[in-house]
Design a protein around this motif. Structure first.
Motif, PDB file in Angstrom:
ATOM      1  N   LYS A   1      41.818  40.862  38.629  1.00 62.36           N
ATOM      2  CA  LYS A   1      41.600  40.644  37.195  1.00 62.36           C
ATOM      3  C   LYS A   1      42.864  40.942  36.407  1.00 62.36           C
ATOM      4  CE  LYS A   1      38.710  42.181  33.325  1.00 62.36           C
ATOM      5  NZ  LYS A   1      37.606  43.094  32.904  1.00 62.36           N
ATOM      6  N   TRP A   2      43.552  42.020  36.757  1.00 64.38           N
ATOM      7  CA  TRP A   2      44.793  42.370  36.055  1.00 64.38           C
ATOM      8  C   TRP A   2      45.866  41.305  36.258  1.00 64.38           C
ATOM      9  CZ3 TRP A   2      49.560  43.531  38.428  1.00 64.38           C
ATOM     10  CH2 TRP A   2      50.558  43.926  37.548  1.00 64.38           C
TER      11      TRP A   2
ATOM     12  N   VAL B   1      43.870  50.662  41.725  1.00 59.77           N
ATOM     13  CA  VAL B   1      42.580  50.141  41.253  1.00 59.77           C
ATOM     14  C   VAL B   1      41.887  49.411  42.392  1.00 59.77           C
ATOM     15  CG1 VAL B   1      43.432  49.905  38.890  1.00 59.77           C
ATOM     16  CG2 VAL B   1      43.647  47.981  40.468  1.00 59.77           C
TER      17      VAL B   1
ATOM     18  N   ASP C   1      39.542  44.646  40.413  1.00 60.46           N
ATOM     19  CA  ASP C   1      40.261  44.979  39.189  1.00 60.46           C
ATOM     20  C   ASP C   1      41.721  44.547  39.274  1.00 60.46           C
ATOM     21  OD1 ASP C   1      37.997  46.100  38.064  1.00 60.46           O
ATOM     22  OD2 ASP C   1      38.404  48.089  38.893  1.00 60.46           O
TER      23      ASP C   1
ATOM     24  N   THR D   1      41.416  55.413  43.962  1.00 53.65           N
ATOM     25  CA  THR D   1      41.808  54.900  42.662  1.00 53.65           C
ATOM     26  C   THR D   1      42.281  56.055  41.781  1.00 53.65           C
ATOM     27  OG1 THR D   1      39.550  55.102  41.814  1.00 53.65           O
ATOM     28  CG2 THR D   1      40.177  52.991  42.811  1.00 53.65           C
TER      29      THR D   1
END
Length: 332
Positions: free
Chosen positions: A229-230, A222, A226, A197
């Motif tokens: 989620k993005w 990421v 994540d 990351t």
């Protein structure tokens, strides 16, 4: 003065050597970047096998046979031949070149940009379009797009499909892998992967005009959670990229970071074929064009270009408008 010069050379060498540690191509964060670093190191090592002895011998010869004060002896060289020396200074470079050729062939196939990466995870597709002077990144499977920044999941192969809606450029994320050109009218493929990351510098490494220096972008690697989620947050942004919005985005000019919750279906393919099909046929992925050269009509596949200096293009547009000479037979 000699001591000062020697000290300056030594200090300069140390500074240059220290600076190599900060060169990001020598700090790869993915499998492609790591292999390219190994190839660079191997090539430098092979070159040093020749370069270091030559530099040492050059310095020794200059020192050993230097002219001295009050030296009035005439210059009378005695020439001789040494088979052993000839074998050494011809044999070593030839051996180095052969070894380098073998490694070059190996890495040429191993680092083919379009070669899929071995992974248990399904690659994430990202369609890259270089514009004046910005980058458009489309995620067709997620239905979102970004401008001037990328978000990718770590330890997951990324399949980049690249083209240009304007001048040719080059897409480069140095810590992940080498650059590849983006060209109008064609789509190229590049596989990369981030094993850690972090934020990685990306850039357009080709001069394309006034604001080409502002075509940098950040690649954010990421965790998978994540990334998901993005994607959800991007879909919730309600900032839609429409056909009209893309036409405005494609106009020359720099741009800030942007996120789009949706993208027009087939936009990337239309960008590619707008250039590949605009000569000799109306834009379209399934069309074939009949082109005229002198008195003989030649049928060409998609992407064919009309010869300059005649009325072929004018004639073919008339044929296209009549609707009787264009056939939907792509792929046959």
């Amino acid at each position: 003065m000699r001591r000062f010069t020697a000290f300056g050379i030594l200090a300069g060498t140390m500074i240059v050597a220290a600076g190599c540690k900060s060169m990001i191509v020598f700090d790869p964060k993915g499998p492609i970047g790591a292999q390219q670093r190994d190839l660079i190191n191997l090539t430098m090592l092979l070159c040093l096998i020749i370069l270091v002895p030559v530099l040492i011998l050059t310095a020794w010869i200059v020192w050993r046979f230097r002219d001295k004060k009050n030296n009035n002896a005439p210059y009378q060289p005695i020439w001789s031949h040494s088979t052993k020396l000839e074998i050494i200074w011809w044999g070593i470079p030839i051996a180095v070149i052969l070894v380098l050729a073998l490694f070059t062939v190996h890495y040429t196939y191993a680092l083919d940009p379009a070669k899929p990466l071995v992974s248990e995870k399904k690659p994430v597709r990202i369609q890259v379009t270089s514009l004046d002077w910005k980058w458009l990144f489309q995620y067709p499977e997620q239905g979102i797009a970004t401008v001037n920044y990328l978000v990718i999941p770590e330890r997951t192969p990324i399949k980049f499909e690249l083209t240009s809606d304007g001048p040719m450029n080059s897409f480069w994320v140095p810590q992940l892998g080498g650059m590849i050109y983006t060209m109008s009218g064609m789509s190229t493929t590049l596989y990369l992967q981030a094993d850690e990351t972090g934020n990685y510098m990306g850039t357009g490494a080709n001069f394309t005009g006034r604001d080409f220096g502002r075509m940098g972008f950040t690649t954010k690697a990421v965790a998978q959670a994540d990334f998901d989620k993005w994607v959800a947050e991007a879909k919730a942004s309600k900032n839609m990229l429409t056909e009209e919005g893309y036409q405005k985005l494609a106009l020359p000019g720099a741009s800030d970071l942007m996120t789009f919750a949706s993208i027009p279906s087939g936009l990337f393919e239309r960008i590619v074929h707008e250039y590949s099909m605009s000569r000799g046929a109306p834009p379209g992925i399934t069309l074939k064009a009949k082109t005229l050269s002198g008195e003989k009509a030649l049928e060409q596949s998609e992407g064919g270009q009309l010869p300059p200096g005649n009325n072929a293009q004018k004639d073919i547009h008339q044929m296209g408008n009549s609707g009787h000479n264009m056939h939907m037979n792509h792929g046959k």
